[in-house]
Design a protein around this motif. Sequence first.
Motif, PDB file in Angstrom:
ATOM      1  N   LYS A   8      57.630  52.616  30.097  1.00 10.02           N
ATOM      2  CA  LYS A   8      57.341  54.120  29.587  1.00 10.02           C
ATOM      3  C   LYS A   8      57.682  55.341  30.445  1.00 10.02           C
ATOM      4  O   LYS A   8      58.263  56.139  29.726  1.00 10.02           O
ATOM      5  N   LYS A   9      57.248  55.086  31.585  1.00 11.11           N
ATOM      6  CA  LYS A   9      57.595  56.055  32.711  1.00 11.11           C
ATOM      7  C   LYS A   9      59.133  56.386  32.933  1.00 11.11           C
ATOM      8  O   LYS A   9      59.525  57.608  32.962  1.00 11.11           O
ATOM      9  N   ALA A  10      59.790  55.117  32.810  1.00  9.55           N
ATOM     10  CA  ALA A  10      61.225  55.023  33.217  1.00  9.55           C
ATOM     11  C   ALA A  10      61.899  56.173  31.883  1.00  9.55           C
ATOM     12  O   ALA A  10      62.702  56.844  32.160  1.00  9.55           O
ATOM     13  N   ALA A  11      61.497  55.576  30.596  1.00  7.14           N
ATOM     14  CA  ALA A  11      61.994  56.330  29.313  1.00  7.14           C
ATOM     15  C   ALA A  11      61.528  57.949  29.462  1.00  7.14           C
ATOM     16  O   ALA A  11      62.550  58.603  29.201  1.00  7.14           O
ATOM     17  N   THR A  12      60.744  58.141  29.625  1.00  8.92           N
ATOM     18  CA  THR A  12      60.049  59.567  29.707  1.00  8.92           C
ATOM     19  C   THR A  12      60.896  60.529  30.918  1.00  8.92           C
ATOM     20  O   THR A  12      61.280  61.502  30.398  1.00  8.92           O
ATOM     21  N   GLU A  13      61.190  59.691  31.895  1.00  8.81           N
ATOM     22  CA  GLU A  13      61.642  60.591  33.127  1.00  8.81           C
ATOM     23  C   GLU A  13      63.118  60.567  32.685  1.00  8.81           C
ATOM     24  O   GLU A  13      63.922  61.625  32.982  1.00  8.81           O
ATOM     25  N   ASN A  14      63.475  59.637  31.923  1.00 11.78           N
ATOM     26  CA  ASN A  14      65.061  59.607  31.649  1.00 11.78           C
ATOM     27  C   ASN A  14      65.374  60.685  30.796  1.00 11.78           C
ATOM     28  O   ASN A  14      66.332  61.452  30.590  1.00 11.78           O
ATOM     29  N   GLN A  15      64.368  60.950  29.783  1.00 14.19           N
ATOM     30  CA  GLN A  15      64.902  62.011  28.598  1.00 14.19           C
ATOM     31  C   GLN A  15      64.474  63.155  29.292  1.00 14.19           C
ATOM     32  O   GLN A  15      65.237  64.068  28.644  1.00 14.19           O
ATOM     33  N   LEU A  16      63.757  63.321  30.399  1.00  8.58           N
ATOM     34  CA  LEU A  16      63.482  64.784  30.888  1.00  8.58           C
ATOM     35  C   LEU A  16      64.642  64.996  31.929  1.00  8.58           C
ATOM     36  O   LEU A  16      64.743  66.211  32.500  1.00  8.58           O
ATOM     37  N   GLY A  17      65.534  63.898  32.267  1.00  9.52           N
ATOM     38  CA  GLY A  17      66.450  64.191  33.203  1.00  9.52           C
ATOM     39  C   GLY A  17      66.327  63.566  34.792  1.00  9.52           C
ATOM     40  O   GLY A  17      66.800  64.131  35.640  1.00  9.52           O
ATOM     41  N   TYR A  18      65.082  63.195  34.987  1.00 13.78           N
ATOM     42  CA  TYR A  18      64.434  63.024  36.347  1.00 13.78           C
ATOM     43  C   TYR A  18      64.582  61.471  36.586  1.00 13.78           C
ATOM     44  O   TYR A  18      64.081  61.182  37.766  1.00 13.78           O
ATOM     45  N   ALA A  19      64.947  60.671  35.913  1.00 13.75           N
ATOM     46  CA  ALA A  19      64.961  59.124  36.057  1.00 13.75           C
ATOM     47  C   ALA A  19      65.785  58.756  37.419  1.00 13.75           C
ATOM     48  O   ALA A  19      66.809  59.319  37.727  1.00 13.75           O
ATOM     49  N   THR A  20      65.160  57.958  38.212  1.00 14.76           N
ATOM     50  CA  THR A  20      65.640  57.477  39.410  1.00 14.76           C
ATOM     51  C   THR A  20      66.956  56.316  39.067  1.00 14.76           C
ATOM     52  O   THR A  20      66.945  56.082  37.778  1.00 14.76           O
ATOM     53  N   GLU A  21      67.711  55.978  39.907  1.00 12.59           N
ATOM     54  CA  GLU A  21      68.758  54.909  39.721  1.00 12.59           C
ATOM     55  C   GLU A  21      68.149  53.741  39.297  1.00 12.59           C
ATOM     56  O   GLU A  21      68.467  53.072  38.296  1.00 12.59           O
ATOM     57  N   GLN A  22      66.813  53.300  39.697  1.00 13.78           N
ATOM     58  CA  GLN A  22      66.229  52.171  39.484  1.00 13.78           C
ATOM     59  C   GLN A  22      65.682  52.197  37.968  1.00 13.78           C
ATOM     60  O   GLN A  22      65.818  51.198  37.422  1.00 13.78           O
ATOM     61  N   GLN A  23      65.039  53.252  37.880  1.00 13.59           N
ATOM     62  CA  GLN A  23      64.610  53.316  36.420  1.00 13.59           C
ATOM     63  C   GLN A  23      65.802  53.296  35.400  1.00 13.59           C
ATOM     64  O   GLN A  23      65.644  52.822  34.381  1.00 13.59           O
ATOM     65  N   LYS A  24      66.974  54.177  35.655  1.00 17.08           N
ATOM     66  CA  LYS A  24      68.134  53.861  34.679  1.00 17.08           C
ATOM     67  C   LYS A  24      68.598  52.502  34.714  1.00 17.08           C
ATOM     68  O   LYS A  24      69.019  51.948  33.435  1.00 17.08           O
ATOM     69  N   ARG A  25      68.490  51.791  35.564  1.00 14.43           N
ATOM     70  CA  ARG A  25      68.992  50.496  35.592  1.00 14.43           C
ATOM     71  C   ARG A  25      67.990  49.583  34.713  1.00 14.43           C
ATOM     72  O   ARG A  25      68.409  48.723  33.982  1.00 14.43           O
ATOM     73  N   TRP A  26      66.937  49.929  34.976  1.00 13.33           N
ATOM     74  CA  TRP A  26      65.647  48.923  34.007  1.00 13.33           C
ATOM     75  C   TRP A  26      66.190  49.404  32.873  1.00 13.33           C
ATOM     76  O   TRP A  26      66.097  48.428  31.721  1.00 13.33           O
ATOM     77  N   LEU A  27      66.091  50.758  32.123  1.00 13.57           N
ATOM     78  CA  LEU A  27      66.529  51.107  31.010  1.00 13.57           C
ATOM     79  C   LEU A  27      67.742  50.363  30.205  1.00 13.57           C
ATOM     80  O   LEU A  27      67.813  50.135  29.246  1.00 13.57           O
ATOM     81  N   LYS A  28      68.839  50.616  31.116  1.00 15.55           N
ATOM     82  CA  LYS A  28      69.977  49.810  30.637  1.00 15.55           C
ATOM     83  C   LYS A  28      70.093  48.325  30.335  1.00 15.55           C
ATOM     84  O   LYS A  28      70.357  47.907  29.376  1.00 15.55           O
ATOM     85  N   TYR A  29      69.146  47.789  31.376  1.00 20.51           N
ATOM     86  CA  TYR A  29      69.025  46.183  31.080  1.00 20.51           C
ATOM     87  C   TYR A  29      67.981  45.576  30.259  1.00 20.51           C
ATOM     88  O   TYR A  29      67.971  44.792  29.951  1.00 20.51           O
ATOM     89  N   GLY A  30      66.963  46.519  30.328  1.00 16.33           N
ATOM     90  CA  GLY A  30      65.872  46.141  29.080  1.00 16.33           C
ATOM     91  C   GLY A  30      66.392  46.351  27.761  1.00 16.33           C
ATOM     92  O   GLY A  30      65.519  46.002  26.655  1.00 16.33           O
ATOM     93  N   HIS A  31      67.592  47.094  27.448  1.00 19.04           N
ATOM     94  CA  HIS A  31      68.066  47.489  26.119  1.00 19.04           C
ATOM     95  C   HIS A  31      69.166  46.369  26.027  1.00 19.04           C
ATOM     96  O   HIS A  31      70.177  46.614  26.178  1.00 19.04           O
ATOM     97  N   TRP A  32      68.956  45.252  25.440  1.00 23.30           N
ATOM     98  CA  TRP A  32      70.003  44.115  25.227  1.00 23.30           C
ATOM     99  C   TRP A  32      70.588  44.486  23.687  1.00 23.30           C
ATOM    100  O   TRP A  32      69.967  44.764  22.889  1.00 23.30           O
ATOM    101  N   LYS A  33      72.016  44.470  24.082  1.00 24.46           N
ATOM    102  CA  LYS A  33      72.890  44.520  22.707  1.00 24.46           C
ATOM    103  C   LYS A  33      72.565  43.586  21.767  1.00 24.46           C
ATOM    104  O   LYS A  33      72.717  42.515  22.096  1.00 24.46           O
ATOM    105  N   ALA A  34      72.537  44.105  20.506  1.00 25.60           N
ATOM    106  CA  ALA A  34      72.475  43.145  19.425  1.00 25.60           C
ATOM    107  C   ALA A  34      73.688  42.707  18.939  1.00 25.60           C
ATOM    108  O   ALA A  34      74.567  43.208  19.315  1.00 25.60           O
TER     109      ALA A  34
END
Length: 186
Positions: free
Chosen positions: A160-186
């Motif tokens: 949730k913190k990664a998602a919020t910080e990504n929306q605000l433009g503050y996500a770290t590279e680690q958080q961006k990676r989590w969001l990328k790989y935690g959203h699996w393409k259907a």
Amino acid sequence: MGVKAADTADAVHDVAKAAKSTDIIYDSVKIADTADVYHAAKRYGTIELMLKASEDPMEEMHKLSGSIAKTSPMQIPEGAKIKPQIKEGYYQIKYQWTDADGYYYKARWHTRNPTAPLEQRDVWVIERKIKGIGHGPNARKGLYQVWVGGDEWITHAEWKKAATENQLGYATEQQKRWLKYGHWKA
């Protein structure tokens, strides 16, 4: 039936309106594997456009739930509870079950969330929970986690913190990676 794949969003909308349900897809695709239904529906445009044009999107999601489940990165057991939902700006189907080790799983398929990056489309998010054991030799805290690839699970709070910080433009590279790989393409 000789329905051709649509090339534009307007044409997709027209196809979905004309179909008024996924029945045309079921009829036009001779299905050997029910995963073909979901992929055939995607061929006519996004599932989201089809659901928006439908008179009963909840029923459409019920019809597609079996084939959508086959696109999950984690096998969904046959007895999983299925719950289609219409959220603010997107559609979602939750699949819920408990495994033999006591983990409660929630696999969520959803169309693009309005706050997601523009390139994101239909995705899966896989979560799991296990209750804590308060005392004794097997004492442990409860866990609520999100699967972000391979053997990696992060806490739901980190997600949730990664998602919020990504929306605000503050996500770290680690958080961006989590969001990328935690959203699996259907």
